[in-house]
Motif scaffolding. Structure first.
Motif, PDB file in Angstrom:
ATOM      1  N   MET A  54     -50.122  32.472  35.455  1.00  0.00           N
ATOM      2  CA  MET A  54     -49.412  31.219  35.687  1.00  0.00           C
ATOM      3  C   MET A  54     -48.778  31.264  37.073  1.00  0.00           C
ATOM      4  SD  MET A  54     -49.867  29.613  32.770  1.00  0.00           S
ATOM      5  CE  MET A  54     -48.586  28.365  32.641  1.00  0.00           C
ATOM      6  N   ALA A  55     -48.540  30.074  37.641  1.00  0.00           N
ATOM      7  CA  ALA A  55     -47.918  29.990  38.956  1.00  0.00           C
ATOM      8  C   ALA A  55     -46.411  30.135  38.834  1.00  0.00           C
ATOM      9  CB  ALA A  55     -48.258  28.669  39.635  1.00  0.00           C
ATOM     10  N   GLN A  56     -45.806  30.836  39.790  1.00  0.00           N
ATOM     11  CA  GLN A  56     -44.355  30.888  39.855  1.00  0.00           C
ATOM     12  C   GLN A  56     -43.822  29.483  40.089  1.00  0.00           C
ATOM     13  OE1 GLN A  56     -42.518  33.533  39.400  1.00  0.00           O
ATOM     14  NE2 GLN A  56     -43.748  35.349  39.849  1.00  0.00           N
ATOM     15  N   GLU A  57     -42.559  29.298  39.736  1.00  0.00           N
ATOM     16  CA  GLU A  57     -41.963  27.995  39.972  1.00  0.00           C
ATOM     17  C   GLU A  57     -42.005  27.685  41.464  1.00  0.00           C
ATOM     18  OE1 GLU A  57     -40.988  25.704  37.928  1.00  0.00           O
ATOM     19  OE2 GLU A  57     -41.560  26.892  36.178  1.00  0.00           O
ATOM     20  N   GLY A  58     -42.811  26.745  41.829  1.00  0.00           N
ATOM     21  CA  GLY A  58     -42.943  26.357  43.232  1.00  0.00           C
ATOM     22  C   GLY A  58     -43.267  24.885  43.325  1.00  0.00           C
ATOM     23  N   GLN A  59     -43.181  24.345  44.516  1.00  0.00           N
ATOM     24  CA  GLN A  59     -43.435  22.928  44.703  1.00  0.00           C
ATOM     25  C   GLN A  59     -44.919  22.625  44.522  1.00  0.00           C
ATOM     26  OE1 GLN A  59     -41.893  21.583  48.431  1.00  0.00           O
ATOM     27  NE2 GLN A  59     -39.819  22.285  48.036  1.00  0.00           N
TER      28      GLN A  59
END
Length: 310
Positions: A54-59
């Motif tokens: 999963m992607a880290q919290e990012g824009q």
């Protein structure tokens, strides 16, 4: 999965393995691609030893009204492969930018569009076409049959180099490229370099002096290390960046140099990349729309760029 995407150390830190990408299964021995800020989420599956990358919290990224997650790879058209990294989009061309040089077997090469195919292909003509633009790329001088023998391609090469393309990112790390035949074989090849026009979260408005509307080329007041794919530059630099304006203008590089920068990764590996260093910037109204890397003006050229050993 393409194992050439990225190599990372496994959980035992003993072997390099192909990094798992967004949405793919992961584990201690099959880690996610940390270069794209991916992590293994073990809460998704019932198996506690296996997770999903999963992607880290990012824009997220918005391109033409389509939203992409941070870390997500996508192909907006057949000629570009892109990735979203924390709100910024970086792309590389999927079509080769090679230049076909004239030869005795192919005296007048030209590029044509093949129906049903995305990328243009080269064809050989035996007589010149009305469009003389192809002849401008001729990289060899004509030799008479009585000329000097055993000349190398380098000795007989007329060096041709295109301008560097615009940086693929308006902030943070991006890429630019050019085509040149400045090599021993006198063959056209595509070169690339890393570029950073400005940091993404820098408050450059603070550099604008009272009574002014722009700051053109602010310089970092402290040493910084560049970051690329999870790796950091070995040296610290005080680079110049392109600034901002308060009247709607945007600032882009005008004069630059290209230097080699050495990077060191968390795994201990090192590599070198050519990188653009800004000397001066210019501010103007010819601005690309936010995140629209395909509409950036191709008519604005940088001047005075040269290689430099730092």
């Amino acid at each position: 999965m393409n194992c050439c995407t990225s190599l990372v150390l496994d959980g035992c830190s003993c072997c390099k393995v192909c990094a798992r990408q967004a949405g793919e299964p992961c584990s201690l021995l099959e880690p996610c691609d940390h270069h794209k800020d991916l992590y293994c989420d073990y809460s998704v599956l019932s198996d506690t030893e296996t997770g999903i990358c999963m992607a880290q919290e990012g824009q997220t990224c918005d391109l033409g009204g389509v939203i992409y997650r941070s870390g997500e790879s996508f192909q907006p058209n057949c000629k570009h492969q892109c990735v979203c990294i924390n709100g910024e989009i970086g792309c590389v061309p999927t079509c080769a930018n090679n230049i076909q040089l004239p030869s005795p077997d192919c005296p007048y090469p030209r590029r044509i569009q093949i129906p049903g195919k995305c990328c243009e292909e080269w064809v050989c003509d035996q007589i010149p076409q009305e469009d003389s633009s192809q002849s401008e790329m001729t990289a060899y001088r004509a030799l008479s049959s009585q000329g000097v023998q055993h000349e190398s391609a380098r000795d007989n090469c007329i060096v041709q180099t295109t301008e560097w393309s615009e940086c693929s990112a308006t902030c943070g790390m991006g890429m630019s490229s050019r085509v040149t035949n400045d090599n021993e074989r006198c063959q056209m090849e595509r070169q690339s370099r890393v570029c950073m026009i400005r940091p993404c979260q820098a408050e450059l408005e603070n550099y604008i002096k009272r009574g002014k509307k722009c700051v053109r080329t602010p310089k970092s007041q402290r040493g910084v290390r560049f970051e690329l794919s999870g790796c950091q530059s070995v040296r610290m630099y005080k680079p110049k960046f392109c600034g901002v304006c308060t009247d709607g203008r945007c600032c882009t590089p005008q004069t630059t140099i290209t230097s080699d920068v050495e990077f060191r990764c968390p795994e201990g590996d090192t590599f070198r990349r050519k990188m653009m260093f800004i000397k001066t910037c210019t501010c103007h109204h010819d601005c690309p729309r936010e995140n629209d890397i395909f509409l950036a003006s191709s008519s604005r050229r940088m001047i005075g760029d040269y290689d430099n050993d730092m």
